[in-house]
Design a protein around this motif. Structure first.
Motif: not given
Length: 197
Positions: A147-166
């Protein structure tokens, strides 16, 4: 008595399943893009298309079941419980489930993804937009780690999307600034020629 003994024996032999649960709220849409009617509709779980892609709870619910996320979770090393008391080892879910030992044409990661997908459950609370994640396993610590790993992967995805958007916004602003400077330079040249004439 025989029936009771048979039921008791089968319940004792049945493997126990443990579940780890977690809740999270997806990134909220920007307030300036939501009108009053859209905000009211969002409270009841109805999307009017105002949200940016990747911000709805249903998007994250689907993202948790994609092959990309689940494969990374399957290939992650966990602190795996061992059959012997007090012993543990590090390894992937493929190793823990012994998927490499099976002689089948389907790749081990694919079978691991299918098995993990069956162990993952999600539910969206429409009133609050909170997403509840539930991961089941035959060991409580392993369920918690997954469960912790799945949340980490979602967080990584969010971070990547925000960086790409920026980066995209930065490129757009930089390009627009160059265009404006060119337009200002052309206007100044035109004014200078007019004054000389």
């Amino acid at each position: 008595l025989l029936l009771a003994a048979a039921v008791g024996t089968s319940s004792l032999n049945r493997k126990r399943t443990f579940a780890a649960t977690a809740s999270f709220v997806p990134q909220a849409a920007e307030s300036r893009s939501i009108s009053g009617a859209a905000a009211l509709a969002a409270q009841f779980g109805v999307s009017l298309g105002n949200e940016r892609a990747g911000q709805s709870p249903q998007f994250y619910e689907g993202l948790l079941r994609t092959d990309t996320i689940l494969r990374r979770a399957v290939e992650t090393e966990y602190q795996l419980p061992s059959d012997t008391a007090g012993q543990s080892r590090r390894g992937t879910l493929i190793q823990y489930w012994r998927l490499n030992e099976q002689k089948v044409p389907t790749p081990a990661w694919r079978r691991g993804v299918d098995r993990l997908r069956g162990a993952v459950g999600t539910e969206v609370r429409r009133e609050t937009g909170v997403i509840e994640l539930k991961v089941s396993s035959n060991h409580p610590l392993l369920a918690e780690q997954m469960a912790e790993r799945l949340l980490e992967l979602l967080n990584d995805y969010n971070l990547e999307v925000r960086q790409n958007r920026a980066r995209e916004e930065s490129r757009f602003i930089s390009g627009r600034l160059t265009e404006v400077q060119r337009e200002v330079g052309a206007a100044e040249d035109t004014l200078e020629r007019f004054l000389r004439r």
